[in-house]
Design an enzyme around this catalytic site. Sequence first.
Site, PDB file in Angstrom:
ATOM      1  N   HIS A  74       0.651  -1.343  -0.103  1.00  0.00           N
ATOM      2  CA  HIS A  74      -0.098   0.070  -0.120  1.00  0.00           C
ATOM      3  C   HIS A  74       0.897   1.212   0.024  1.00  0.00           C
ATOM      4  O   HIS A  74       0.461   2.357  -0.595  1.00  0.00           O
ATOM      5  CB  HIS A  74      -0.917  -0.049   1.267  1.00  0.00           C
ATOM      6  CG  HIS A  74      -1.975  -1.110   1.244  1.00  0.00           C
ATOM      7  ND1 HIS A  74      -1.504  -2.337   2.196  1.00  0.00           N
ATOM      8  CD2 HIS A  74      -3.092  -1.361   0.882  1.00  0.00           C
ATOM      9  CE1 HIS A  74      -2.293  -3.218   1.997  1.00  0.00           C
ATOM     10  NE2 HIS A  74      -3.653  -2.552   1.226  1.00  0.00           N
ATOM     11  N   CYS A  96       4.169  -1.530  -3.883  1.00  0.00           N
ATOM     12  CA  CYS A  96       3.696  -1.702  -5.132  1.00  0.00           C
ATOM     13  C   CYS A  96       4.347  -0.661  -6.036  1.00  0.00           C
ATOM     14  O   CYS A  96       4.082   0.503  -5.938  1.00  0.00           O
ATOM     15  CB  CYS A  96       2.347  -1.845  -5.254  1.00  0.00           C
ATOM     16  SG  CYS A  96       1.659  -2.109  -6.947  1.00  0.00           S
ATOM     17  N   GLU A 130      -3.221   3.036   1.589  1.00  0.00           N
ATOM     18  CA  GLU A 130      -2.550   3.686   0.218  1.00  0.00           C
ATOM     19  C   GLU A 130      -2.960   5.266   0.247  1.00  0.00           C
ATOM     20  O   GLU A 130      -1.994   6.048   0.017  1.00  0.00           O
ATOM     21  CB  GLU A 130      -3.064   3.062  -1.132  1.00  0.00           C
ATOM     22  CG  GLU A 130      -2.730   3.635  -2.261  1.00  0.00           C
ATOM     23  CD  GLU A 130      -3.358   2.957  -3.409  1.00  0.00           C
ATOM     24  OE1 GLU A 130      -3.680   3.934  -4.398  1.00  0.00           O
ATOM     25  OE2 GLU A 130      -3.712   1.796  -3.432  1.00  0.00           O
ATOM     26  N   THR A 166      -5.479   3.596  -6.209  1.00  0.00           N
ATOM     27  CA  THR A 166      -4.991   2.735  -7.755  1.00  0.00           C
ATOM     28  C   THR A 166      -6.166   1.428  -7.492  1.00  0.00           C
ATOM     29  O   THR A 166      -6.392   0.709  -8.494  1.00  0.00           O
ATOM     30  CB  THR A 166      -3.653   1.996  -7.447  1.00  0.00           C
ATOM     31  OG1 THR A 166      -3.618   1.239  -6.062  1.00  0.00           O
ATOM     32  CG2 THR A 166      -2.589   2.947  -7.614  1.00  0.00           C
ATOM     33  N   CYS A 197      -4.980   0.947 -11.084  1.00  0.00           N
ATOM     34  CA  CYS A 197      -4.282  -0.076 -11.539  1.00  0.00           C
ATOM     35  C   CYS A 197      -5.000  -0.974 -12.633  1.00  0.00           C
ATOM     36  O   CYS A 197      -6.046  -1.306 -12.499  1.00  0.00           O
ATOM     37  CB  CYS A 197      -3.824  -0.975 -10.349  1.00  0.00           C
ATOM     38  SG  CYS A 197      -2.918  -2.325 -10.859  1.00  0.00           S
ATOM     39  N   ASN A 227     -10.687  -3.459  -2.071  1.00  0.00           N
ATOM     40  CA  ASN A 227     -10.955  -3.979  -3.447  1.00  0.00           C
ATOM     41  C   ASN A 227     -11.781  -5.118  -3.256  1.00  0.00           C
ATOM     42  O   ASN A 227     -12.569  -5.118  -4.452  1.00  0.00           O
ATOM     43  CB  ASN A 227      -9.296  -4.387  -3.930  1.00  0.00           C
ATOM     44  CG  ASN A 227      -9.625  -5.347  -5.067  1.00  0.00           C
ATOM     45  OD1 ASN A 227      -9.240  -6.606  -4.889  1.00  0.00           O
ATOM     46  ND2 ASN A 227      -9.778  -4.664  -6.340  1.00  0.00           N
ATOM     47  N   SER A 270      -6.383  -9.286  -2.698  1.00  0.00           N
ATOM     48  CA  SER A 270      -5.999  -9.952  -1.541  1.00  0.00           C
ATOM     49  C   SER A 270      -6.280 -11.249  -0.980  1.00  0.00           C
ATOM     50  O   SER A 270      -6.036 -11.565   0.124  1.00  0.00           O
ATOM     51  CB  SER A 270      -6.269  -8.778  -0.340  1.00  0.00           C
ATOM     52  OG  SER A 270      -7.766  -8.875  -0.328  1.00  0.00           O
TER      53      SER A 270
END
Length: 296
Positions: A74, A96, A130, A166, A197, A227, A270
């Site tokens: 993150h 990342c 993040e 992202t 992303c 997510n 995840s």
Amino acid sequence: MVIEIDSGSGFCFGVTRAIGKAEEELTAGRQLYCLGDIVHNGREVQRLQALGLTTIDHSQFASLRDARVLLRAHGEPPSTYARAAENGIMLIDATCPVVLHLQERIRREYESDPSHLKQIVIFGKRGHAEVLGLVGQTEGTAIVIETPDEAVQLDFSRDIALYSQTTKSLEGFRQVVEFIRAHISPSATFTYADTICRQVANRMPHIREFAACHDVVLFVCGHKSSNGHVLFEECRAVNTQSHLIDSPAEISPTFFANHPQTIGICGATSTPKWLMEQCRERVHEIIDALGLMKTY
């Protein structure tokens, strides 16, 4: 009956990389701390803790000295790096690369406007790790909006630069862009960068297609996964028989009361593959107990 695990689900590159770095350190017998849960999946966190990984929060991090600390995918704000340098902490940086690039872009945007007249806006979830790292690039001045509706709070007479967490919805980001375009003053500038992303964004149409192909869908993810909740809503939008579960123990026989012919198991970026496989085994047990036919 067909029980299928979605081949497109599971860890994204960033999470795989972070877990790989942790396992490398632990296998070498080194004491390793992780600043926050390495991934928003309690089962995977427990697995790594059993190998020796110790999860700490920022207050604990502040009191550490001469230790090895993993930064998860993150990312972290600049203040974390400064504290590590002060305390002699060796950072194992698993941020990342996509997030790292976004941090750099936002920092450049902030530094290019010394008077800080421009509004730097981040479409993201408040308090998410993040997003905290992204806001940190602006010394805490960036404006975070969680939904397109919140764009109304912006000052449209001033310049706006828009970025996105992202893992946010691409459609939601486009709605924010259109709202700002429609309201920005002719005397102000509006720039935006689609920083979502694609490995995550591309899963949305795929997950909808997968969910639509099955009578029942089991979406496996940790309750903390931002997510995961976005992707689950994509499943539920096309298949009302979609169920969000954290573990095999949450699979209920009532999910299969209508004798489905196909059961799909999928997950978030995840979600570990091994956990989805455990869920499949639990489905097998339930189906056996109900006396329904299955294929593998």
